[in-house]
Design a protein around this motif. Structure first.
Motif, PDB file in Angstrom:
ATOM      1  N   TYR A 154       8.397  -3.063 -43.904  1.00  0.00           N
ATOM      2  CA  TYR A 154       8.040  -2.548 -42.587  1.00  0.00           C
ATOM      3  C   TYR A 154       8.468  -3.559 -41.527  1.00  0.00           C
ATOM      4  CZ  TYR A 154       4.855   0.741 -44.916  1.00  0.00           C
ATOM      5  OH  TYR A 154       4.313   1.727 -45.691  1.00  0.00           O
ATOM      6  N   GLU A 202      -2.436  -8.712 -33.673  1.00  0.00           N
ATOM      7  CA  GLU A 202      -1.860  -7.678 -34.530  1.00  0.00           C
ATOM      8  C   GLU A 202      -1.957  -8.064 -36.005  1.00  0.00           C
ATOM      9  OE1 GLU A 202       1.559  -5.588 -31.730  1.00  0.00           O
ATOM     10  OE2 GLU A 202       2.005  -7.530 -32.673  1.00  0.00           O
ATOM     11  N   SER A 204       5.482  -8.126 -24.809  1.00  0.00           N
ATOM     12  CA  SER A 204       5.863  -7.832 -26.188  1.00  0.00           C
ATOM     13  C   SER A 204       6.419  -9.083 -26.859  1.00  0.00           C
ATOM     14  CB  SER A 204       6.926  -6.724 -26.230  1.00  0.00           C
ATOM     15  OG  SER A 204       6.408  -5.528 -25.683  1.00  0.00           O
ATOM     16  N   THR A 262      -0.837   1.990 -40.564  1.00  0.00           N
ATOM     17  CA  THR A 262      -0.019   2.885 -41.379  1.00  0.00           C
ATOM     18  C   THR A 262       0.131   2.387 -42.804  1.00  0.00           C
ATOM     19  OG1 THR A 262       1.231   3.658 -39.464  1.00  0.00           O
ATOM     20  CG2 THR A 262       2.257   3.925 -41.619  1.00  0.00           C
ATOM     21  N   PRO A 267       9.021  -3.097 -34.989  1.00  0.00           N
ATOM     22  CA  PRO A 267       9.105  -1.907 -34.130  1.00  0.00           C
ATOM     23  C   PRO A 267       8.599  -0.641 -34.821  1.00  0.00           C
ATOM     24  CG  PRO A 267      11.106  -3.225 -33.945  1.00  0.00           C
ATOM     25  CD  PRO A 267      10.311  -3.810 -35.064  1.00  0.00           C
ATOM     26  N   THR A 268       8.952  -0.460 -36.082  1.00  0.00           N
ATOM     27  CA  THR A 268       8.506   0.735 -36.811  1.00  0.00           C
ATOM     28  C   THR A 268       6.991   0.723 -36.980  1.00  0.00           C
ATOM     29  OG1 THR A 268      10.589   0.872 -38.022  1.00  0.00           O
ATOM     30  CG2 THR A 268       8.690   2.004 -38.980  1.00  0.00           C
ATOM     31  N   ARG A 293       4.742  -0.778 -35.125  1.00  0.00           N
ATOM     32  CA  ARG A 293       4.056  -0.541 -33.854  1.00  0.00           C
ATOM     33  C   ARG A 293       4.123   0.929 -33.440  1.00  0.00           C
ATOM     34  NH1 ARG A 293       6.413  -5.960 -30.923  1.00  0.00           N
ATOM     35  NH2 ARG A 293       4.706  -7.363 -31.525  1.00  0.00           N
ATOM     36  N   GLN A 294       5.244   1.538 -33.721  1.00  0.00           N
ATOM     37  CA  GLN A 294       5.394   2.946 -33.336  1.00  0.00           C
ATOM     38  C   GLN A 294       4.497   3.842 -34.174  1.00  0.00           C
ATOM     39  OE1 GLN A 294       9.403   4.366 -33.649  1.00  0.00           O
ATOM     40  NE2 GLN A 294       8.968   6.313 -32.645  1.00  0.00           N
ATOM     41  N   ALA A 295       4.354   3.519 -35.451  1.00  0.00           N
ATOM     42  CA  ALA A 295       3.572   4.362 -36.356  1.00  0.00           C
ATOM     43  C   ALA A 295       2.091   4.005 -36.344  1.00  0.00           C
ATOM     44  CB  ALA A 295       4.128   4.236 -37.774  1.00  0.00           C
ATOM     45  N   GLY A 296       1.757   2.824 -35.827  1.00  0.00           N
ATOM     46  CA  GLY A 296       0.367   2.388 -35.860  1.00  0.00           C
ATOM     47  C   GLY A 296       0.173   1.295 -36.885  1.00  0.00           C
TER      48      GLY A 296
END
Length: 433
Positions: free
Chosen positions: A326, A378, A370, A338, A329-330, A332-335
């Motif tokens: 993972y 995070e 960011s 995830t 960016p992926t 963060r976009q998916a949560g």
């Protein structure tokens, strides 16, 4: 342990040092007894295979037994005398008959320290030296005591960094020293931890959790990596299945050793938080490199999958089947939770935290707030999500490069993340009770 082919062989000649002729100092500057007549010793003596020269100067040589950590400081003459036993020899073959009785006391010291051995005695198996004491204990927790009740968490250091390019062997000590900011206090009424107040989440963590520090696994630099990994497995096995080990590396090859040991308790998913996904294929080398940990682990029975989280960019490919990577960016976009939903909760999780992700280039924010990698909040969120969804049975923190000018900041982050991971491990176990 015989050493018949050591290059230290040196015959004793008439012009040998005084110590070899029964005159002058032999060990540590102590004089021999006056010349006495006596029967020559029938015991054949030989140097231990574990004997090394630790340091030397113009006047003295310090020798050490690597199996027992015993040390002796010898005069140059005494050192030459010691080398006379590179091959099995009786004392009367080294010193004149009149000096044998006086030399026996000095020989006894060398035998006691394991520098010399009885060449003809049966050899006992080499004692397995698993762990060494450390100057600081994590959060000032009590030292691990195998005879006491089982601890919830046991800290174990592995100061090993020969599988990669980073200087990580000083990391366990640096993390422990910084952890003294988080003192472990025990309640009088029940002998359990008071815990810590997490100011970020405004809640108490690890209340009632017992913690101990087992020191460092003994590392003999230059030995086969497999021997070290075997000691790591033995140390972890001694803690018992009810204890969650918190291992302070060392480079990320330590993750392989820990996960390979923990899989014997049951099927395991390895989740590694890292800014550098381990995407290299497995090599045929006997040494497991830091860049092939995922591929090597997935070759083992009991390792169900390897999940890497935290790369700044999408990886070109996965290192093997059952490997999931993972990127930030992926994720963060998916949560951030995830990954905790992407597989069922049947297999336990070993959580590995590569402290390279705490470097400023990954955590520094731009004008939009960011960061290239995962921020500390995070990382805490991901770890907490894992604890809610999966049973965390092992934790390691690896890859803290001591050559970095920000190593002290990474050590501080390591303490925070270690406590967060321990609390996450308790979430699932507490829910099951």
């Amino acid at each position: 342990m015989r050493n018949p082919d050591s290059p230290l062989a040196a015959p004793v000649s008439p012009d040998a040092p005084a110590a070899c002729r029964g005159q002058g100092p032999l060990v540590g500057g102590a004089p021999l007894d006056p010349v006495e007549q006596g029967e020559p010793s029938a015991i054949r003596l030989v140097l231990s295979d574990d004997l090394i020269v630790e340091s030397q100067d113009e006047t003295h040589v310090t020798v050490a037994n690597t199996a027992t950590a015993a040390r002796m400081k010898l005069s140059i003459a005494a050192y030459r005398f010691l080398k006379a036993f590179v091959k099995p020899r009786r004392l009367d073959e080294v010193v004149p008959p009149g000096a044998v009785a006086g030399a026996r006391a000095q020989i006894a010291k060398l035998l006691e320290k394991g520098m010399l051995l009885d060449a003809d005695a049966p050899r006992a198996g080499r004692a397995l030296r698993l762990r060494t004491a450390v100057p600081y204990r994590f959060c000032s927790a009590p030292a691990y005591n195998a005879a006491s009740a089982a601890d919830d968490f046991v800290v174990l250091g592995v100061p090993y960094d020969l599988a990669g390019a980073d200087d990580c062997r000083g990391a366990p000590s640096a993390i422990r020293q910084k952890s003294l900011d988080y003192l472990y206090r025990i309640r009088i009424e029940d002998g359990r931890s008071k815990g810590w107040f997490d100011a970020n989440r405004k809640t108490w963590i690890l209340r009632g959790a017992t913690l101990a520090d087992a020191g460092d696994v003994y590392v003999e630099y230059g030995e086969d990596q497999a021997d070290l990994f075997g000691r790591i497995a033995s140390a972890l096995e001694a803690f018992g299945e009810g204890t969650v080990p918190v291992v302070l590396g060392g480079d990320s090859s330590v993750t392989y050793a820990v996960a390979a040991a923990l899989r014997r308790r049951g099927s395991l998913t390895v989740v590694q938080l890292s800014a550098r996904p381990v995407a290299s294929p497995s090599s045929a080398s006997e040494v497991i490199g830091t860049d092939e940990v995922a591929a090597r682990l997935l070759q083992l029975d009991g390792i169900e999958r390897f999940v890497s989280v935290g790369g700044p960019e999408a990886p070109p490919a996965s290192p093997a089947d059952r490997a999931v990577l993972y990127d930030v960016p992926t994720l963060r976009q998916a949560g951030l939770e995830t990954l905790a939903r992407d597989w069922d909760g049947t297999s336990a999780v070993h959580l590995s935290i590569d402290l390279g992700l705490t470097k400023p280039e990954y955590m520094r924010t731009d004008e939009h707030g960011s960061s290239a990698g995962l921020s500390l909040p995070e990382l805490r969120s991901v770890i907490s999500a894992l604890g809610r969804m999966h049973r965390i049975v092992g934790i390691d923190l690896v890859g803290l490069d001591m050559r970095s000018r920000y190593a002290h900041l990474s050590a501080a982050a390591a303490c925070d993340l270690a406590l967060t991971a321990m609390e996450a491990s308790r979430q699932r176990s507490e829910a099951a009770r």
